[in-house]
Write an enzyme that holds these catalytic residues in place. Structure first.
Site, short mmCIF file in Angstrom:
data_model
loop_
_atom_site.label_atom_id
_atom_site.label_comp_id
_atom_site.label_asym_id
_atom_site.label_seq_id
_atom_site.Cartn_x
_atom_site.Cartn_y
_atom_site.Cartn_z
N GLU A 12 12.68 -9.88 0.45
CA GLU A 12 11.93 -8.73 0.98
C GLU A 12 12.78 -7.48 0.84
OE1 GLU A 12 11.16 -9.18 5.18
OE2 GLU A 12 10.42 -7.12 5.38
N PRO A 42 0.78 -1.23 0.00
CA PRO A 42 0.00 0.00 0.00
C PRO A 42 0.82 1.29 0.00
CG PRO A 42 -0.20 -1.17 2.09
CD PRO A 42 0.49 -2.09 1.14
N ALA A 74 3.38 -1.18 4.54
CA ALA A 74 2.87 -1.25 5.92
C ALA A 74 2.45 -2.67 6.31
CB ALA A 74 1.70 -0.28 6.08
N ASN A 76 7.96 -5.75 -1.61
CA ASN A 76 7.95 -4.70 -0.59
C ASN A 76 6.52 -4.65 -0.07
OD1 ASN A 76 7.96 -2.50 1.03
ND2 ASN A 76 8.95 -1.11 -0.43
N HIS A 97 12.93 -3.01 1.25
CA HIS A 97 12.38 -1.75 1.75
C HIS A 97 13.27 -0.60 1.32
CE1 HIS A 97 9.49 -3.81 4.25
NE2 HIS A 97 10.46 -4.66 4.57
N LEU A 98 12.65 0.49 0.95
CA LEU A 98 13.39 1.69 0.58
C LEU A 98 14.09 2.29 1.80
CD1 LEU A 98 10.45 2.99 -1.53
CD2 LEU A 98 12.70 2.53 -2.49
N TYR A 117 10.91 8.89 0.87
CA TYR A 117 11.08 7.64 0.11
C TYR A 117 11.77 7.84 -1.24
CZ TYR A 117 8.07 5.60 3.63
OH TYR A 117 7.55 5.15 4.82
O1 CA2 Z 1 10.73 1.64 3.43
C1 CA2 Z 1 9.87 0.95 2.86
O2 CA2 Z 1 10.00 0.53 1.71
C2 CA2 Z 1 8.55 0.66 3.59
O3 CA2 Z 1 8.09 -0.63 3.17
C3 CA2 Z 1 7.59 1.75 3.15
C4 CA2 Z 1 6.24 1.67 3.85
C5 CA2 Z 1 6.41 1.58 5.37
O4 CA2 Z 1 5.15 1.38 5.99
C6 CA2 Z 1 7.35 0.46 5.77
O5 CA2 Z 1 7.51 0.48 7.18
C7 CA2 Z 1 8.71 0.62 5.10
C8 CA2 Z 1 5.40 2.90 3.52
C9 CA2 Z 1 5.19 3.10 2.06
C10 CA2 Z 1 4.53 4.45 1.86
O6 CA2 Z 1 4.90 4.93 0.59
C11 CA2 Z 1 4.70 6.26 0.33
C12 CA2 Z 1 5.25 6.74 -0.83
C13 CA2 Z 1 5.11 8.08 -1.11
C14 CA2 Z 1 4.41 8.92 -0.27
C15 CA2 Z 1 3.85 8.42 0.88
C16 CA2 Z 1 3.98 7.07 1.19
#
Ligand code: CA2
Length: 157
Positions: free
Chosen positions: A102, A14, A81, A78, A104-105, A27
């Protein structure tokens, strides 16, 4: 599965559809289509193709993982959340029995405590976290190397 099906399923959880569009400070500036183009190029250089899927819905992610079971050789994911909440995605990955990497950015171990736990990490081949889009790119190479047996890093021909 036929031998020519050298495909990797790439799953984005998501809000990742907003990459590069909102909160670039957090991100990064690369959009999801840009990341996918680079993934496709890396996969191509290793004799693979990618099939990508992003959803903001847990059930849709579960259904896609199940649906691709016979068509792909591994999963790069990825879960966003859902990393920290989803037993359903963990169970779907276990059910299909494919190798999983897995990614994560951001570095989930340097953020809030609730992000440190992943429901995927202990069933994955490995986890790359905190390297920005490189987590995806290096994760894809590592996944294909895991499937094929290590054969070094891809080089331009
Ligand atoms: O760091 C990552 O890749 C995460 O999977 C990103 C998730 C976060 O909940 C994980 O803990 C770590 C959040 C993705 C939200 O992506 C956005 C992108 C642009 C603007 C807002 C949110």
């Amino acid at each position: 599965m036929s031998e020519e099906r050298r495909r990797i399923l790439v799953i984005h959880g998501p809000n990742l559809n907003l990459l590069g569009v909102r909160e670039p400070g957090h991100y990064g500036q690369m959009t999801l289509p840009e990341i996918e183009r680079e993934l496709a190029a890396i996969a191509g250089s290793m004799g693979y193709e990618i099939v990508s899927f992003q959803s903001n819905h847990e059930g849709a992610l579960v259904e896609r993982i199940q649906a691709e079971r016979e068509r792909v050789r591994g999963v790069l994911i990825n879960p966003a959340a859902y990393t920290h909440t989803s037993v359903a995605i963990r169970d779907a990955l276990l059910a299909v029995g494919l190798p999983v990497v897995e990614v994560h950015l951001s570095n989930i171990h340097r953020r809030e405590a609730f992000r440190r736990h992943s429901y995927v990490a202990d069933i994955a081949v490995g986890q790359l976290t905190g390297l920005g889009p490189d987590s995806y790119f290096l994760g894809l190479v590592a996944l294909i190397n895991h499937i094929e047996g290590f054969r070094g890093l891809p080089r331009a021909s």
